[in-house]
Design a protein around this motif. Structure first.
Motif, mmCIF file in Angstrom:
data_model
loop_
_atom_site.group_PDB
_atom_site.id
_atom_site.type_symbol
_atom_site.label_atom_id
_atom_site.label_comp_id
_atom_site.label_asym_id
_atom_site.label_seq_id
_atom_site.Cartn_x
_atom_site.Cartn_y
_atom_site.Cartn_z
ATOM 1 N N ALA A 125 29.269 -8.414 59.081
ATOM 2 C CA ALA A 125 27.817 -8.245 59.248
ATOM 3 C C ALA A 125 27.031 -8.979 58.171
ATOM 4 C CB ALA A 125 27.470 -6.756 59.222
ATOM 5 N N PHE A 126 27.691 -9.888 57.465
ATOM 6 C CA PHE A 126 27.062 -10.618 56.357
ATOM 7 C C PHE A 126 25.697 -11.191 56.733
ATOM 8 C CE2 PHE A 126 26.731 -14.995 54.429
ATOM 9 C CZ PHE A 126 26.317 -14.585 53.166
ATOM 10 N N MET A 127 25.631 -11.954 57.821
ATOM 11 C CA MET A 127 24.383 -12.591 58.214
ATOM 12 C C MET A 127 23.332 -11.559 58.619
ATOM 13 S SD MET A 127 22.681 -15.447 58.647
ATOM 14 C CE MET A 127 23.847 -16.793 58.858
ATOM 15 N N GLU A 134 15.895 -9.441 54.313
ATOM 16 C CA GLU A 134 14.794 -10.399 54.225
ATOM 17 C C GLU A 134 13.590 -9.936 55.036
ATOM 18 O OE1 GLU A 134 12.809 -14.127 53.264
ATOM 19 O OE2 GLU A 134 14.333 -12.857 52.341
ATOM 20 N N VAL A 135 13.836 -9.386 56.225
ATOM 21 C CA VAL A 135 12.739 -8.867 57.050
ATOM 22 C C VAL A 135 12.019 -7.750 56.303
ATOM 23 C CG1 VAL A 135 12.187 -7.550 59.135
ATOM 24 C CG2 VAL A 135 13.710 -9.540 59.272
ATOM 25 N N LEU A 163 12.445 -14.771 63.704
ATOM 26 C CA LEU A 163 12.072 -15.903 62.862
ATOM 27 C C LEU A 163 12.955 -15.994 61.620
ATOM 28 C CD1 LEU A 163 8.185 -15.579 63.139
ATOM 29 C CD2 LEU A 163 9.611 -17.383 64.133
ATOM 30 N N VAL A 164 13.195 -14.864 60.985
ATOM 31 C CA VAL A 164 14.039 -14.857 59.788
ATOM 32 C C VAL A 164 15.473 -15.231 60.146
ATOM 33 C CG1 VAL A 164 15.033 -13.396 57.990
ATOM 34 C CG2 VAL A 164 12.598 -13.231 58.507
ATOM 35 N N HIS A 165 15.959 -14.722 61.264
ATOM 36 C CA HIS A 165 17.319 -15.045 61.696
ATOM 37 C C HIS A 165 17.459 -16.537 61.962
ATOM 38 C CE1 HIS A 165 21.041 -15.112 64.048
ATOM 39 N NE2 HIS A 165 21.310 -13.940 63.498
ATOM 40 N N SER A 166 16.450 -17.145 62.564
ATOM 41 C CA SER A 166 16.525 -18.584 62.834
ATOM 42 C C SER A 166 16.555 -19.380 61.528
ATOM 43 C CB SER A 166 15.341 -19.025 63.694
ATOM 44 O OG SER A 166 14.109 -18.907 63.012
#
Length: 205
Positions: A125-127, A134-135, A163-166
């Motif tokens: 689940a690192f990413m 960050e969100v 957006l943060v994931h991208s």
């Protein structure tokens, strides 16, 4: 730590990294790692509790450093948010990307382990963990700006997540596709320009 014990420990780590990179965590075998390291299976457990602990020993130091880098960046962003130099937030974001990329290339294979070989571990689940953090911190920063009277457009939390994931997925591409460092650093400017312009447009800053 006695010298022989330390050498065996480091040898196990070196061999484990090779096997995890080749087979992934789930398919890698403690027996084969021990065989490669010329260590008995019994002796393995003098060094690590299990296979996941072995994997963790390879990735935890890097995760700790990334956490420190992230915390430092967040603190700097919040300090800038107290000033009227909001455009510097985007400059700081670009500097952060550069620092992260430099660190990735210092530990390239460990990031491969985290992004490509960690299924079956808590590190898979690192990413997602980074994105959630960050969100959370970005929304907190935006709320601070609103309290200062800065007019900012509202976004749903799901929009923030996308957006943060991208953004982080774009950085991860350099590991997933083995980009040379020179190219990755060049692309960092493109990413910074793209996302900075996008964020400012979306938020109306």
């Amino acid at each position: 730590m006695p010298r022989d014990f330390q050498q065996t420990h480091e040898n196990l780590l070196d061999c484990a990294k090779k096997h995890f990179l080749k087979f992934g965590f789930e398919r890698a075998s403690i027996r084969e790692i021990c065989k490669d390291a010329s260590v008995t299976n019994g002796a393995f457990y003098n060094h690590f509790a299990d296979k996941e602990a072995l994997f963790g020993s390879l990735v935890e130091p890097v995760l700790q450093k990334i956490s420190e880098m992230y915390s430092d960046s967040v603190a700097k962003h919040f300090e800038l948010a107290k000033t009227d130099e909001l455009k510097d937030l985007w400059r700081l974001s670009e500097e952060t990307i550069q620092q992260i990329i430099e660190y990735i290339y210092e530990n390239f294979n460990v990031f491969k382990l985290l992004l490509m070989c960690s299924d079956g571990t808590k590190y898979a689940a690192f990413m997602d963990d980074i994105v959630r953090l960050e969100v959370h911190d970005t929304i907190k920063l935006i709320n601070e700006l609103k309290l200062r009277g800065v007019p900012i457009k509202e976004l749903e939390e799901e929009e923030w997540h996308m957006l943060v994931h991208s953004y982080f997925s774009s950085i991860a591409e350099i590991v997933l596709h083995n980009y040379p460092k020179s190219s990755a650093l060049k692309y960092a400017h493109t990413l910074a320009a793209f996302f900075s312009s996008g964020w400012q447009t979306v938020l109306g800053i």
